[in-house]
Design an enzyme around this catalytic site. Structure first.
Site, PDB file in Angstrom:
ATOM      1  N   CYS A 134       1.177  -0.049  -8.285  1.00 30.63           N
ATOM      2  CA  CYS A 134       2.702   0.613  -7.388  1.00 30.63           C
ATOM      3  C   CYS A 134       3.440   0.220  -8.792  1.00 30.63           C
ATOM      4  O   CYS A 134       4.675   0.979  -8.583  1.00 30.63           O
ATOM      5  CB  CYS A 134       2.660  -0.078  -6.965  1.00 30.63           C
ATOM      6  SG  CYS A 134       2.879  -2.077  -6.999  1.00 30.63           S
ATOM      7  N   GLY A 190       0.864  -1.100   0.277  1.00 31.93           N
ATOM      8  CA  GLY A 190       0.612  -0.516  -0.215  1.00 31.93           C
ATOM      9  C   GLY A 190       0.990   1.178   0.504  1.00 31.93           C
ATOM     10  O   GLY A 190       2.177   1.299  -0.517  1.00 31.93           O
ATOM     11  N   GLU A 215       5.206  -3.521   0.658  1.00 29.37           N
ATOM     12  CA  GLU A 215       5.521  -3.593  -1.049  1.00 29.37           C
ATOM     13  C   GLU A 215       4.860  -2.498  -1.360  1.00 29.37           C
ATOM     14  O   GLU A 215       4.224  -2.377  -0.990  1.00 29.37           O
ATOM     15  CB  GLU A 215       5.377  -4.315  -1.913  1.00 29.37           C
ATOM     16  CG  GLU A 215       5.415  -4.660  -2.970  1.00 29.37           C
ATOM     17  CD  GLU A 215       4.926  -3.966  -4.040  1.00 29.37           C
ATOM     18  OE1 GLU A 215       4.778  -2.822  -3.883  1.00 29.37           O
ATOM     19  OE2 GLU A 215       3.311  -4.511  -4.028  1.00 29.37           O
ATOM     20  N   GLY A 228       2.937   1.882   5.385  1.00 33.49           N
ATOM     21  CA  GLY A 228       3.693   1.007   5.809  1.00 33.49           C
ATOM     22  C   GLY A 228       4.661   1.530   6.475  1.00 33.49           C
ATOM     23  O   GLY A 228       5.247   0.982   7.558  1.00 33.49           O
TER      24      GLY A 228
HETATM   25  C1  UN1 Z   1       1.416  -3.565  -7.750  1.00 37.06           C
HETATM   26  O1  UN1 Z   1       0.506  -2.857  -7.583  1.00 37.06           O
HETATM   27  O2  UN1 Z   1       0.419  -3.558  -6.283  1.00 37.06           O
HETATM   28  O3  UN1 Z   1       4.606  -6.320 -11.637  1.00 37.06           O
HETATM   29  C2  UN1 Z   1       1.166  -4.891  -7.895  1.00 37.06           C
HETATM   30  C3  UN1 Z   1       2.874  -5.789 -11.925  1.00 37.06           C
HETATM   31  C4  UN1 Z   1       1.892  -6.002 -11.587  1.00 37.06           C
HETATM   32  C5  UN1 Z   1       1.684  -6.266 -10.276  1.00 37.06           C
HETATM   33  C6  UN1 Z   1       1.482  -5.009  -9.370  1.00 37.06           C
HETATM   34  N1  UN1 Z   1       2.336  -8.156 -11.745  1.00 37.06           N
HETATM   35  O4  UN1 Z   1       2.509  -4.903 -12.698  1.00 37.06           O
END
Ligand code: UN1
Length: 510
Positions: free
Chosen positions: A296, A240, A262, A245
């Site tokens: 992310c 998140g 993460e 975090g």
């Molecule tokens: C995320 O956005 O938390 O690499 C994970 C990627 C995906 C996972 C994203 N396999 O964009």
């Protein structure tokens, strides 16, 4: 939609906890789940209270004592059956994900596939939890290390990957012999209940104890706090925002637990003059507009060489003009809504700040109206021009905003690239070997993921996933990320009949 909810067992008033497949009566506040697609209510959930969480944690701790005794390859067999069950529900799960958080159906199907992939990976993992053996310096001694199950694991996930991120943790944790307590985002609890019902059915058929896979739906300040502080949970894996975090990391550290974080990304790509522009534009479009900029791993910054800047900018703007924005289940749509109206507000505010700070909007950034758009969650993806150190560029705004930044030399581009607090994913687009090797070297990208001629998002599960700096340092999914979920034990066995000491120490020898 109602049909899908029925098929996934999500009818009627729902409880905010599950242990395997059983719902436990909850005593927290009610939660209404709204779809960003048309703004309608999809379901009502009675959330867990702090006490409800406590009961689930106790069950997970008890179940761990039994689950850890099941031989690892047999645990893998259970994971294999879960993967099979997910395959047969792939379409329904994908529709639910699309409707609950707004990503387009092909991406939602990809997310379900990501769960299937990590489950398959974990089946193999269950037979390859290897430890090293090493030669002892003492005669007649043998040394090795072994990996034991760790305990019940707490997993906190965000709305943007409401299934995959949990599965990277849960499937690996199951193979490792751990039980799992999952706190999903309050924006996507239905996906959590759906997958728990599917996986829980398998656990039930295998006559396994209640409490192996658990869900607790509740607020950050109630359930989230308890989860992070609970000494029964030796590992908390949290995905998140950086703010979340930092808080979870502090709480877990204060009880000397293990935190796998993460967190946010601010992913940059460098485009050099030798890049294949057609491929580059297509990669950037997926990376920046996919999941409406809410991964992310989304591309947020493009650092482009001055010589090709105008041409690159025009080609990218042309590509953005082709993006069809609409209902995520409709064919041909490339971008659905943002997760909620609040996310739209944050996007608008970030753009206003950018303009105050001297940046320029080149394309998009409008809130759409009329028909389905009246949900207030649909925006046009946005391209901006900025300096590498414009303050708002250093922040992760979880929306489809892309900053174009101009560079002169590759060293400068790498400096611009690394000059943000986050360090998740990165890429260079080049056909020049020296440029790509510099980018991948220790003088290059400072991120956990560094790609060449591939965007920053859409990672495969086989590699370890995570990043450095404010991204939190954790690694999930493939490679040897499983080691986070196990307890390492170094063992020395003396079979000599003598007692030689290490380091040549003589102690009371006659
Ligand atoms: C995320 O956005 O938390 O690499 C994970 C990627 C995906 C996972 C994203 N396999 O964009």
């Amino acid at each position: 939609m109602n049909d899908v909810l029925r098929k996934l067992g999500l009818e009627g008033p729902l409880m905010g906890t599950m242990t395997n497949r059983s719902a436990i009566r909850c005593h927290g506040e009610n939660l209404e789940v709204f779809s960003p697609v048309e703004g309608r209510c999809m379901g009502k959930i009675v959330q867990a209270s702090v006490e409800d969480f406590g009961r689930v944690a106790e069950m997970a701790a008890d179940a761990f004592l039994e689950w850890r005794l099941v031989p690892a390859p047999k645990r893998g067999e259970v994971v294999r059956r879960i993967a099979q069950a997910v395959r047969s529900h792939k379409k329904d799960l994908a529709v639910l994900i699309s409707m609950e958080m707004g990503k387009i159906l092909p991406e939602a199907e990809g997310e379900v596939q990501e769960m299937i992939d990590i489950a398959d990976f974990s089946v193999g993992l269950s037979r390859t939890l290897y430890g090293l053996t090493m030669h002892s310096e003492r005669p007649g001694h043998r040394m090795y290390e072994q990996w034991h199950p760790l305990g019940p694991v707490g997993v906190i996930t965000a709305f943007n990957f409401p299934l995959a991120v949990w599965s990277w943790n849960a499937m690996v944790a199951m193979a490792a012999g751990d039980t799992v307590i999952w706190k999903p985002s309050s924006k996507t609890p239905l996906t959590a209940l759906a997958i728990s019902t599917i996986a829980g059915r398998v656990l039930e058929e295998e006559s396994l104890p209640e409490g192996i896979l658990n869900v607790v739906i509740g607020g950050r300040s109630t359930v989230g706090e308890q989860l992070a502080a609970d000494r029964r949970l030796p590992l908390i894996s949290a995905t998140g925002s950086v703010g979340m975090g930092r808080h979870v990391g502090r709480t877990v550290a204060s009880r000397l637990g293990r935190a796998l974080l993460e967190l946010g990304g601010n992913n940059g790509v460098i485009v050099t003059p030798s890049a294949d522009l057609d491929l580059t534009i297509r990669a950037i479009l997926f990376g920046a507009v996919g999941t409406a900029g809410q991964r992310c791993t989304t591309i947020r910054r493009v650092i482009v060489h001055r010589r090709i800047f105008p041409r690159f900018r025009d080609l990218l703007m042309d590509a953005y003009r082709q993006v069809v924005i609409g209902h995520p289940l409709d064919e041909g749509v490339l971008m659905g809504p943002l997760v909620d109206v609040d996310a739209v507000g944050k996007m608008r505010r970030a753009l206003a700040v950018l303009e105050q700070q001297g940046g320029r909007i080149l394309y998009g950034g409008q809130v759409l109206r009329g028909g389905i758009y009246d949900a207030g969650t649909y925006v046009t993806p946005c391209i901006c021009e900025a300096e590498h150190d414009t303050p708002i560029v250093l922040e992760e705004t979880f929306a489809p905003i892309l900053y174009l930044i101009c560079y002169e030399s590759l060293e400068e581009a790498i400096h611009f690239h690394n000059a943000v607090p986050q360090g998740l994913s990165s890429a260079i687009f080049t056909n020049d070997l020296r440029e790509s090797e510099l980018f991948l070297s220790h003088r290059g990208s400072d991120c956990g993921i560094a790609n060449v001629n591939v965007g920053t998002s859409g990672a495969e599960i086989g590699g370890a996933f995570g990043g450095e700096k404010d991204t939190g340092g954790g690694r999930e999914a493939g490679s040897d990320a499983w080691k986070w979920y196990m307890r390492r034990q170094t063992t020395t066995i003396n079979w000599s009949g003598e007692l030689p000491l290490a380091q040549g120490i003589r102690f009371g020898d006659r």
